[in-house]
Design a protein around this motif. Structure first.
Motif, PDB file in Angstrom:
ATOM      1  N   THR A 502     -26.775 -22.038 -13.333  1.00 29.58           N
ATOM      2  CA  THR A 502     -27.950 -21.074 -13.737  1.00 29.58           C
ATOM      3  C   THR A 502     -28.537 -20.390 -12.601  1.00 29.58           C
ATOM      4  O   THR A 502     -27.950 -20.568 -11.504  1.00 29.58           O
ATOM      5  N   PRO A 503     -29.029 -18.966 -12.696  1.00 34.67           N
ATOM      6  CA  PRO A 503     -29.346 -18.098 -11.866  1.00 34.67           C
ATOM      7  C   PRO A 503     -30.094 -18.667 -10.515  1.00 34.67           C
ATOM      8  O   PRO A 503     -31.095 -19.243 -10.639  1.00 34.67           O
ATOM      9  N   GLU A 504     -29.700 -18.162  -9.480  1.00 37.13           N
ATOM     10  CA  GLU A 504     -30.413 -18.554  -8.217  1.00 37.13           C
ATOM     11  C   GLU A 504     -29.896 -17.514  -7.074  1.00 37.13           C
ATOM     12  O   GLU A 504     -28.942 -17.399  -6.713  1.00 37.13           O
ATOM     13  N   PRO A 505     -30.967 -16.819  -6.873  1.00 38.09           N
ATOM     14  CA  PRO A 505     -32.193 -16.703  -7.188  1.00 38.09           C
ATOM     15  C   PRO A 505     -32.351 -16.089  -8.647  1.00 38.09           C
ATOM     16  O   PRO A 505     -31.578 -15.415  -9.028  1.00 38.09           O
ATOM     17  N   MET A 506     -33.578 -16.442  -9.271  1.00 41.17           N
ATOM     18  CA  MET A 506     -34.023 -15.603 -10.459  1.00 41.17           C
ATOM     19  C   MET A 506     -34.337 -14.228 -10.157  1.00 41.17           C
ATOM     20  O   MET A 506     -34.897 -13.993  -9.091  1.00 41.17           O
TER      21      MET A 506
END
Length: 670
Positions: A502-506
């Protein structure tokens, strides 16, 4: 009128003279529109630097733009409606988005696709509005005036150019996507500087000035060039670079908003004696813009530019598509309209139509504040994909900027979220890379095709405007029913899928301070403040979004569909949300992550999602469910009856691809 003359340079049959239902054959008209604009007319007061442009002896300002029109040969056979398509980087998006026409090079002849807009009888028009569009055959441009200082000298100022390579490169053109750059003033200017970040909102590190220069490589030699930067050790893939430098020459970028407004008004109201090829045949005007040009329409409304110099409302209905909560660099000094850098005017407050006050800054504003003060609002349909929630501030349009309550949109507005879709049109088959721009995702790109929803939206908009028949209700995530949640909570639900990061960072919108007048920035680079809330659609047990208009492929799924994808390690910046255009903030790509094909595969991988064989007895069983879902959307008014077969056919192709991929995998294992 502000259009002084239309110079027609070409007039020819469209689509080889094909006849489109009752509307008959169409013709294509190309030419140049010449504008004579009054800089002191109150309706133009929000156009940045317009009053600084040179004036004719009579006081007007002159500039010109390319235009194109598709109209019925026999105008009486048309539907008396203008469909004004806002160009995206000099090219019109509507034939691809409404007619399913192929995505062709700019200089290729236009193709009618399924002919939807023509069968409806629309007159379709385009006008060049972007001053820096590249000099490429078929690309339509604006040729604006240049603002000057009071003494007549050219204006000098600073700007920021941002870029993100997809591979190691040694030189970079000082523009986005090969548009026309602002040249550096002094190649040896040591006040210029460059920074690098690991992500868009990460901390900046200044690159020593002696490590880079304004130059490019030619014939094995490094030669000075005001339009390039060069770094001997190279620019790393996935890093975010900013070049801050001074330039001279300030085109009146906002003239593109004026040109759009005035050409549309001229086609609607101009007479045959004025040289209007559509004289007397257009009673209503609608406009559509996608992505960049959808944001352009938000700014046209925000700056109160939907009324012409004679006080007439220009567009009766607008469809800003996949614009999210964003604005654009369409009305600033030294604007770069093609750029979508996060630390730019693209992400400035306000985001919502209705006025609200930012408790952090004290600013009070709304996108429709000026438009509402001018007279009755037009009908507006915002259409969003999931990408705009994850990377484009989509929730800020209908949830307040504290992230604590739903905001009801004006009665003249609808917000349609296309659940699970990605920003660009879905790919017709699963692939994780795009050789056209060098981008690659960790997952296959999203396959959802939302064009049937756009066609229905236009039909509903027309009925709403002409017959007063209210469009179907808005469909989008909400706090009060739990379908709007934090991005962190949504990501936590999705991490159970094997292999899905999942996205990192948002990606978050942050408060930006360009100085007292953000259209003429004095803080360059911008001062960055606190972030805004990041809210996205909730997901079900399969990872598919629960809010919005859900296409059959999400109601009867074979995969998890998201509006985001992550950069592959191969192109650097691993973990960051992928912009398929390659530039920071570019075209956000989504994902389609297939379900396990069999129970055995599901159990072996630990995938919590039921397998395809456990869900559907056969291809026929699956397609029957797809058809039922499509027909439900027809009944709700979100899809036209004519598109049911297309939705079923696309689902069949998707089923065949996934089952074929599994068969090939099993054969390889054996």
């Amino acid at each position: 009128m502000a259009v002084g003359k239309l110079e027609i340079t070409s007039r020819k049959p469209f689509a080889d003279g094909e006849s489109f239902g009752d509307a008959g054959a169409y013709e294509q008209i190309d030419g140049v529109a010449y504008f004579t604009v009054d800089p002191v007319n109150p309706v133009n007061e929000t156009v940045t630097d317009l009053r600084l442009a040179p004036r004719a002896i009579t006081g007007e300002i002159h500039f010109y733009a390319d235009f194109r029109i598709l109209k019925p040969v026999d105008q009486e056979k048309g539907n008396n409606r203008l469909f004004f398509d806002i160009l995206n980087r000099g090219r019109g998006p509507c034939l691809r988005n409404f007619n399913n026409a192929p995505d062709l090079p700019a200089d290729a002849p236009l193709e009618a696709g399924n002919g939807f807009l023509m069968r409806q009888g629309y007159t379709v028009a385009w006008c060049g509005w972007q001053h820096d569009a590249p000099d490429v055959p078929g690309v339509l441009r604006l040729y604006p005036p240049e603002a000057r200082n009071e003494d007549g000298s050219r204006i000098t100022g600073n700007l920021v150019v941002t870029f993100v390579p997809n591979e190691l490169i040694y030189q970079q053109f000082l523009s986005d996507r090969n548009h026309r750059p602002y040249p550096a003033n002094n190649l040896e200017d040591w006040d210029s500087y460059m920074t690098v970040q690991d992500s868009e909102d990460g901390p900046e590190r200044t690159i020593p000035r002696e490590e880079w220069r304004f130059a490019r490589e030619e014939g094995g030699q490094i030669v000075p060039d005001a339009n390039f930067v060069y770094k001997e050790s190279g620019f790393e893939a996935g890093k975010v670079y900013q070049v801050i430098y001074s330039t001279t020459g300030a085109p009146v970028v906002g003239a593109g908003l004026v040109a759009t407004r005035e050409l549309a008004s001229f086609l609607r109201h101009g007479s045959e004696a004025d040289g209007n090829p559509c004289a007397g045949s257009l009673d209503y005007a609608y406009t559509f813009g996608s992505s960049q040009s959808g944001r352009f329409l938000r700014d046209l409304l925000y700056y109160g530019l939907n009324y012409d110099e004679e006080g007439r409302r220009v567009f009766d209905g607008l469809i800003p598509h996949v614009a999210g909560g964003k604005h654009g660099e369409f009305n600033q000094r030294f604007a770069q309209p093609s750029s979508q850098a996060s630390r730019s005017p693209n992400n400035l407050f306000p985001f919502s139509d209705l006025e609200q006050t930012d408790p952090e800054t004290g600013l009070t504003d709304g996108v429709l504040t000026k438009a509402a003060a001018q007279g009755p609002l037009p009908k507006i349909m915002y259409t969003y994909s999931s990408s705009e929630y994850w990377g484009g501030g989509g929730a800020l349009v209908h949830i307040d900027i504290t992230g604590t309550r739903d905001m009801e949109v004006p009665e003249e507005v609808r917000v349609y979220h296309f659940g699970g879709a990605q920003h660009p049109l879905g790919t017709p088959y699963l692939r994780d890379s795009d050789p056209a721009n060098g981008s690659r995702g960790q997952q296959p790109f999203n396959v959802l095709d939302y064009r049937p929803l756009l066609r229905a939206a236009l039909v509903n908009l027309d009925r709403w405007v002409t017959d007063g028949m209210p469009a179907p209700a808005s469909q989008h995530p909400r706090l009060d029913n739990g379908t709007a949640i934090t991005a962190e909570d949504a990501a936590e639900s999705l991490r159970a899928i094997p292999g899905l990061n999942t996205p990192e960072p948002m990606r978050r919108f942050q408060r930006l301070d360009f100085g007292p007048n953000p259209r003429v920035a004095t803080n360059v680079p911008v001062n960055v403040g606190e972030p805004y809330p990041l809210l996205v659609p909730s997901v079900d047990a399969d990872g598919n979004e629960q809010a919005g208009i859900r296409l059959p492929l999400t109601v009867v799924p074979l995969a998890t569909h998201t509006g985001w994808n992550l950069r592959h390690a191969e192109i650097g910046g691993e973990g960051q949300i992928l912009s398929s255009g390659g530039a920071t903030g570019g075209t956000l790509a989504g994902s389609s992550i297939p379900f396990p094909a069999t129970r055995q595969e599901r159990q072996a991988s630990g995938d919590p999602r039921m397998s395809i064989e456990e869900r559907y007895a056969s291809r026929e069983d699956y397609l029957a469910l797809i058809r039922r879902s499509a027909e439900d959307l027809v009944g709700q008014g979100y899809v036209l009856d004519e598109d049911v077969e297309q939705l079923v056919s696309q689902a069949g192709d998707h089923y065949d691809e996934l089952t074929s991929r599994e068969s090939q995998a099993q054969a390889a294992d054996n």
